[in-house]
Enzyme design. Structure first.
Site, mmCIF file in Angstrom:
data_model
loop_
_atom_site.group_PDB
_atom_site.id
_atom_site.type_symbol
_atom_site.label_atom_id
_atom_site.label_comp_id
_atom_site.label_asym_id
_atom_site.label_seq_id
_atom_site.Cartn_x
_atom_site.Cartn_y
_atom_site.Cartn_z
ATOM 1 N N GLN A 121 0.837 -1.270 0.104
ATOM 2 C CA GLN A 121 0.011 0.054 -0.040
ATOM 3 C C GLN A 121 0.996 1.250 -0.066
ATOM 4 O O GLN A 121 0.435 2.469 -0.084
ATOM 5 C CB GLN A 121 -0.819 -0.067 1.275
ATOM 6 C CG GLN A 121 -1.999 -1.180 1.063
ATOM 7 C CD GLN A 121 -2.929 -1.218 2.548
ATOM 8 O OE1 GLN A 121 -2.504 -0.412 3.420
ATOM 9 N NE2 GLN A 121 -3.613 -2.169 2.698
ATOM 10 N N HIS A 185 -1.002 -0.073 5.497
ATOM 11 C CA HIS A 185 -1.439 1.371 6.242
ATOM 12 C C HIS A 185 -0.813 2.537 6.622
ATOM 13 O O HIS A 185 -0.444 2.875 7.857
ATOM 14 C CB HIS A 185 -2.118 0.496 7.669
ATOM 15 C CG HIS A 185 -3.119 -0.281 7.708
ATOM 16 N ND1 HIS A 185 -3.902 -0.469 8.874
ATOM 17 C CD2 HIS A 185 -3.863 -1.009 6.586
ATOM 18 C CE1 HIS A 185 -4.779 -1.313 8.292
ATOM 19 N NE2 HIS A 185 -4.798 -1.620 7.058
ATOM 20 N N GLU A 281 -15.513 3.944 8.666
ATOM 21 C CA GLU A 281 -16.010 4.942 9.732
ATOM 22 C C GLU A 281 -15.813 6.144 9.075
ATOM 23 O O GLU A 281 -14.709 6.483 8.187
ATOM 24 C CB GLU A 281 -15.010 5.019 11.057
ATOM 25 C CG GLU A 281 -15.236 3.910 11.732
ATOM 26 C CD GLU A 281 -14.611 4.169 13.128
ATOM 27 O OE1 GLU A 281 -14.584 3.204 14.067
ATOM 28 O OE2 GLU A 281 -13.645 5.267 13.519
ATOM 29 N N TYR A 291 -10.385 7.942 18.968
ATOM 30 C CA TYR A 291 -11.496 7.448 17.996
ATOM 31 C C TYR A 291 -11.535 5.780 18.433
ATOM 32 O O TYR A 291 -12.311 5.243 17.788
ATOM 33 C CB TYR A 291 -11.331 7.762 16.978
ATOM 34 C CG TYR A 291 -11.620 9.174 16.544
ATOM 35 C CD1 TYR A 291 -13.269 9.469 16.408
ATOM 36 C CD2 TYR A 291 -10.751 10.094 16.696
ATOM 37 C CE1 TYR A 291 -13.447 10.872 16.478
ATOM 38 C CE2 TYR A 291 -11.225 11.493 17.138
ATOM 39 C CZ TYR A 291 -12.351 11.948 16.499
ATOM 40 O OH TYR A 291 -13.059 13.201 16.812
ATOM 41 N N TYR A 302 -10.276 -9.688 9.691
ATOM 42 C CA TYR A 302 -10.574 -10.314 8.289
ATOM 43 C C TYR A 302 -10.760 -11.736 8.369
ATOM 44 O O TYR A 302 -11.373 -12.567 7.553
ATOM 45 C CB TYR A 302 -9.203 -9.979 7.562
ATOM 46 C CG TYR A 302 -9.159 -8.495 7.175
ATOM 47 C CD1 TYR A 302 -10.185 -8.125 6.288
ATOM 48 C CD2 TYR A 302 -8.246 -7.816 7.310
ATOM 49 C CE1 TYR A 302 -10.282 -6.662 5.976
ATOM 50 C CE2 TYR A 302 -8.066 -6.374 6.954
ATOM 51 C CZ TYR A 302 -9.130 -5.828 6.245
ATOM 52 O OH TYR A 302 -9.173 -4.371 5.990
#
Length: 411
Positions: A121, A185, A281, A291, A302
């Site tokens: 990513q 991430h 979210e 949060y 997963y």
């Protein structure tokens, strides 16, 4: 995800190649009704904390619209930002920044960017135009930076040369800590608030050993960051002066935030966060707030099973304004302002990767009261979304043959 373009559009696109007209209600008042989402939840045992927190009623735009593929051949584009002259800055994850005209001419890669770690990513991520671009031609971008011990998200800025061929005087103004040898991430979305402060969103790097760092104020992982445009720390940041806390932190307890948008009128910061299986979210991202990740979250792992204890609420943490279960895998986001779709004014547009659409969220009093899916007929992963000077909606698709697409009202 980025500032609304203030300059006039330089041209109108020919819509002959467009496809997929929808018949939809610009400005239909949201009403109580059947939820837009009808698929079973990944975690049917979880209940929302308040009415309307998930599965908002479907709304429909009656105004006819159509989309045009303006450019193609982009390799996994990630970030999209408008220049004042109507051109578009587009990042490609392997490390290239390109400039594309409103007519679809794709430029050669802009020279001068630092190296990226394009595994998984990672790579070249978001790009935005500085608030004083008209005076200094500064642009800002985020990327996975190769580091000793692995990599981490960094943010750089530089002057776009007069001929738009390169960036000059490049400065790295933020480096997330710690470095980690992983490929997931990184975040990372960028937005300037009306006061000129730069917001940066960061992931917690995904792997279970890294997850607790989302709750650690001594780590940038899983945080929203707020800095000045030159990289210095605003002295009114919520954790300035706290022992053991990194002063750049604005909020904590995030999983992987790839969208950030500044609400017109209020200046409020809204962030869009990837969940696991269930639990994407939408957060109203407040100074000093927690949060919850990974101690409180919607959805399941997963591989199946509860996330930590399976709690969706925890004392001292904020609830999301809205969540999706099943997920849409959200990318970038922007609040709509524009003349083309006046009924969308103040709606939040969220790019959807997995579900291949743009989610239009109708927001009233900080609650989502309606949802619509746009660009569903394109059939591609929508990575980022922006609004042009004429009010048309522009998007990029995260594909090997990525596209720049314009969604507009049918004339």
């Amino acid at each position: 995800m980025r500032l609304i373009v203030a300059a006039a559009s330089t041209s109108l696109l020919v819509l002959a190649a467009a496809c997929g007209a929808n018949s939809e209600s610009a400005g239909a008042a949201p009403q109580a009704g059947a939820p837009l989402e009808t698929r079973p939840a990944n975690n049917p045992d979880q209940q929302p904390a308040f009415a309307g927190q998930t599965r908002a009623p479907g709304v429909k735009t009656e105004q006819a619209m159509t989309h045009t593929v303006v450019a193609s051949g982009l390799v996994h584009p990630w970030g999209l930002a408008a220049l004042p002259d109507g051109r578009w800055l587009v990042t490609e994850k392997p490390g290239r920044l390109r400039i594309i005209t409103a007519q679809g001419q794709v430029g050669e890669p802009v020279a001068g960017l630092p190296a990226v770690d394009a595994r998984g990513q990672g790579g070249l991520l978001d790009v935005i135009v500085g608030p004083s671009f008209a005076q200094d031609r500064m642009i800002y971008w985020s990327y996975a930076e190769p580091r000793e011990g692995g990599n981490a998200t960094s943010v750089a800025r530089g002057r776009l040369s007069d001929d738009r061929s390169r960036v000059e005087n490049v400065q790295i103004i933020f480096r997330a800590l710690p470095a980690y040898d992983g490929d997931k991430h990184f975040g990372s979305s960028l937005a300037f608030a009306p006061d000129g402060k730069l917001f940066i969103t960061l992931g917690e790097r995904s792997d279970k050993p890294m997850r607790p760092q989302a709750q650690d104020l001594g780590s940038h992982m899983g945080k929203t960051i707020r800095i000045n445009a030159d990289g210095t720390v605003p002295q009114d940041n919520p954790f300035v002066g706290r022992a053991g806390a990194l002063p750049e932190i604005w909020s904590l307890g995030h999983r992987n935030v790839q969208g950030v948008a500044v609400q017109p009128g209020t200046g409020a910061i809204w962030t869009i966060e990837h969940g696991t299986r269930g639990g994407d979210e939408v957060n109203l991202d407040k100074a000093g707030a927690n949060y919850g990740w990974p101690d409180a979250a919607y959805g399941v792992e997963y591989a199946g099973g509860a996330i930590n204890s399976g709690a969706t609420q925890k004392d001292g943490t904020e609830q999301p304004v809205y969540y999706w279960d099943p997920v849409i895998a959200p990318g970038g986001a922007i609040f709509y302002q524009g003349a083309m779709f006046p009924g969308w004014d103040g709606n939040l547009l969220v790019a959807g990767l997995k579900e291949k659409h743009i989610a239009r969220l109708v927001i009233q009093n900080d609650r989502v009261v309606g949802e619509e899916r746009l660009l569903t007929d394109l059939g591609e992963r929508i990575r980022d979304v922006a609004v042009g000077a004429d009010g048309s909606v522009w998007a990029i698709t995260d594909e090997q043959n990525g596209k720049l697409v314009r969604l507009s009202a049918t004339q």
